[in-house]
Design an enzyme around this catalytic site. Structure first.
Site, PDB file in Angstrom:
ATOM      1  N   GLU A  96     -29.766  34.177   3.879  1.00 21.77           N
ATOM      2  CA  GLU A  96     -29.522  33.719   4.288  1.00 21.77           C
ATOM      3  C   GLU A  96     -31.264  33.314   5.073  1.00 21.77           C
ATOM      4  OE1 GLU A  96     -28.442  33.642   9.309  1.00 21.77           O
ATOM      5  OE2 GLU A  96     -27.690  35.426   8.477  1.00 21.77           O
ATOM      6  N   ASP A  97     -32.580  34.183   4.837  1.00 20.51           N
ATOM      7  CA  ASP A  97     -33.564  33.667   5.584  1.00 20.51           C
ATOM      8  C   ASP A  97     -34.851  33.499   4.359  1.00 20.51           C
ATOM      9  OD1 ASP A  97     -32.655  33.762   7.509  1.00 20.51           O
ATOM     10  OD2 ASP A  97     -33.308  35.641   8.668  1.00 20.51           O
TER      11      ASP A  97
END
Length: 720
Positions: A96-97
């Site tokens: 996600e990051d």
């Protein structure tokens, strides 16, 4: 320059504290108690990988971001989760990051880890999708991943728990939003899955974030009262332990305080003041065998007087999350009401850790440890039907309803037990047994007696559903069903049915409109004619257009005119009688807006309104919708007859007989009065009167206003 220095020092201190509590060395010490050296080495390698992936990222508090996933892993390690789950927890934000893909994770750590991390990852930003829709879609994705591997939700709950523990540096509005989401979704999921330790902490942290003043006052009150009852806890523990030892029952007795949010909930639910909440004390008695649990209940009731109506047997009737225990309430020393829970050691493991208890043992080590998993999968299978029949927002709302099951237990005619939320009806029961049974349900026998389908079921009742082959779900059922499965199944059926009917109705209405325009329906078989209209209405295809007509969102005569070039529409013969006052609206339903009261001579436009046809407004009305596809230009016919409503406001000095003089002028101008309002003057000498009158056109209205203005006491007359 001083403030940034202080901030940097504060960040360094927080980083050092995080390293001591959640660094990889601290985590490894916890893992030494139950993992092998090879498995611990794999966890260390994952921590190094996460450190490199998040090396340039920091949390809002300023500390390195990597301490968050390490803290999540520490929470799961304290629950004794397997090393695969711990690796996934450490890596849960890298997809996600960071720029690391799922495929890269699968190559590095295996498919299981990659699937777990992907299941926890949120949906990225999508153009045209709101934050609420993105949240709902992410939650839907999470539950889909849970159906494949329940460890996904364990990582997510640990992630949410650490985020809630470290919300100090988050903006207040976001803190409240995240806390509310926690109370609505994640704490109930933890309860549904039987993970008591995480649930209670999530509830207290969320309660503190949403209502900090209430939390502080209630916590202070509990501390003050508990300060006077510490001796009571010790006394109850000693008395019960001694009595059980005399009976030859080996048991552990532990006293505790109830969590703050549960006290608050009880106060809200039962409308109690704090001093009326007597059972702030809870005791757990942990024994070896089920037989000892029932023997212990007798000992407890012998030592302390039981409170009538406060006994529940969740061993014989386990809760849907697998929780098993005997519950009773007694009057303890000094008149204090105490709650006692009696369970075996295995039941205690399940009660505290729920589905996580399965991974606390080696596979196949103990009977019954997989029961919470089986129950969780049963619940998820029911939700899986919901996933297939609802959009993300409806699904999220359905799950919220399903996550608060204050349960009742009812029986099928064969004697099988069905768990349903309190307030559930025979329709909920029918859908719980099978979707087809619910769809064809027409009546129900409850304990042999015919009962209405909206009757709430009670514990111990036997329910028999009566069906008919041609019966179908009723929209009225949505007013009383309680379960997500019933609600979603009914909505799905009605939606599909309405779409099919709307397509047929819309096509028929458009054909009628074309015949009224004296244009053969065959002229519309050319699909090129539809393209401009579909584009103007932002519709995908012709069926969508028929649905919009059939559901009343669009008016068939108006669509017909837009489909045809102007020269193909047969005009009425000159001098022919007009059925309505607005040109071009023959055959349409008209309504005149009550917000601006248009009269002949005004510039007007029409708004398409479901159920009212075309609503005529003045062009300067503030309520006219801005979207071009929702309005049509209109003009008055040359010969307009009849009376139309108009509103005028008269401001004047308050004098005796004023109202009579004004009404006389209106009557002599050839108008009638439909309504008069004289609002409160608020103590002033001026007076404002509002008249709803009938006029023939704009000229007639101007004549009425001029006559009223001639009165000496009148200061101003305006049209509303």
């Amino acid at each position: 320059m001083e403030l940034p220095v202080i901030q940097r020092i504060s960040t360094v201190i927080r980083t050092q504290r995080a390293e001591r509590e959640y660094g990889i060395d601290a985590l490894a010490k916890v893992l030494e108690g139950y993992l092998t050296d090879e498995q611990i080495a794999e966890v260390r390698r994952a921590a190094e990988f996460a450190g490199n992936a998040h090396k340039d990222q920091r949390r809002t508090s300023g500390e390195p971001y990597v301490y968050h996933p390490l803290a999540v892993a520490r929470i799961l390690a304290e629950m004794r989760l397997d090393h695969t789950t711990l690796i996934a927890a450490i890596l849960h934000d890298v997809i996600e990051d960071t720029g690391i893909s799922k495929d890269s994770l699968a190559l590095e750590y295996g498919k299981d880890v990659a699937e777990l991390v992907d299941g926890v990852s949120k949906i990225g930003k999508i153009e045209g999708m709101s934050r609420q829709e993105r949240q709902a879609e992410s939650f839907r994705k999470l539950l889909l991943a849970m159906t494949q591997d329940l460890r996904v939700i364990l990582v997510k709950l640990a992630d949410r728990l650490h985020n809630m523990r470290t919300m100090t540096h988050v903006a207040p509005d976001k803190r409240r939003r995240v806390a509310q989401e926690t109370l609505d979704i994640y704490a109930p999921i933890a309860q549904r899955l039987g993970i008591h330790t995480i649930r209670t902490e999530l509830e207290d942290l969320a309660f503190e974030a949403i209502y900090p003043r209430r939390y502080f006052v209630l916590a202070a009150a509990i501390r003050e009262q508990m300060g006077d009852t510490r001796n009571v806890i010790k006394e109850v523990e000693q008395k019960l332990s001694a009595a059980l030892k005399n009976e030859g029952i080996g048991a552990t007795v532990v006293g505790r305080e109830k969590n703050i949010y549960s006290v608050y909930q009880k106060m809200q639910r039962k409308k109690l003041k704090f001093l009326k909440v007597m059972d702030l004390l809870g005791f757990r008695v942990i024994v070896s065998k089920v037989d000892d649990a029932y023997r212990t209940l007798g000992v407890v009731h012998h030592v302390f007087k039981p409170v009538p109506g406060e006994f529940d047997d969740y061993i014989a009737n386990a809760k849907s999350n697998g929780y098993q225990s005997l519950h009773t309430a007694c009057v303890g020393p000094g008149g204090h009401k105490v709650e006692v829970q009696i369970r075996t050691r295995d039941m205690h493991h399940v009660a505290e850790s729920g589905i996580a208890a399965h991974w606390q043992y080696k596979l196949g080590a103990r009977d019954g440890t997989a029961a919470p998993q089986a129950r969780a999968r049963e619940w998820l299978r029911g939700l899986f039907d919901t996933l297939n029949n609802a959009n993300s927002m409806d699904f999220l709302e359905s799950v919220k309803v399903d996550l608060f099951p204050d349960e009742v237990y009812v029986f099928t005619p064969r004697g099988d037990i069905r768990r349903l939320p309190r307030g559930a009806t025979p329709v909920d029961f029918a859908f719980a047994v099978h979707s087809e049974l619910g769809e064809h349900c027409v009546a129900a026998r409850v304990d042999g007696q015919l009962e209405p389908l909206n009757s709430p079921l009670k514990n111990g009742q036997t329910v028999q559903i009566i069906t008919a082959r041609h019966a179908r779900p009723n929209a009225a059922w949505l007013n009383f069903v309680k379960t997500a499965k019933a609600r979603t199944s009914i909505r799905s059926y009605l939606k599909n049915q309405r779409e099919d009917e709307a397509i047929r109705l819309g096509r028929r209405l458009l054909e009628i409109a074309m015949r009224e325009l004296q244009v053969p329906v065959a002229a519309l078989k050319d699909e090129k004619r539809y393209a401009p209209v579909l584009k103007a209405y932002a519709l995908n295809d012709i069926e969508d257009l028929f649905v919009s007509i059939g559901t009343g969102s669009r008016l068939a005569p108006l669509v017909a005119r837009q489909l045809l070039p102007e020269h193909e529409i047969d005009k009425p013969a000159p001098g022919a009688a007009q059925s309505l006052a607005i040109e071009g609206t023959e055959g349409l339903v008209l309504d005149y807006a009550r917000c601006c009261y248009p009269v002949p001579g005004d510039e007007i436009r029409g708004n398409v309104s479901v159920g009212r046809g075309i609503v005529v407004h003045r062009t300067d009305c503030k309520h006219v919708k801005a979207r071009p596809e929702d309005w049509v230009p209109l003009t008055w016919a040359d010969q307009v007859q009849g009376d139309y409503l108009a509103e005028i406001r008269v401001k004047a000095q308050n004098q005796r007989g004023l109202l009579a003089r004004v009404t006389t002028e209106i009557a002599e101008a050839g108008s009638s009065i439909e309504n008069v309002q004289i609002p409160d003057r608020g103590g002033g000498e001026g007076l404002e009167m509002r008249f709803l009158i009938t006029v023939r056109d704009r000229v007639h209205l101007a004549r009425v206003i001029r006559r009223i203005r001639r009165l000496d006491s009148v200061e101003r007359v305006i049209r509303a």
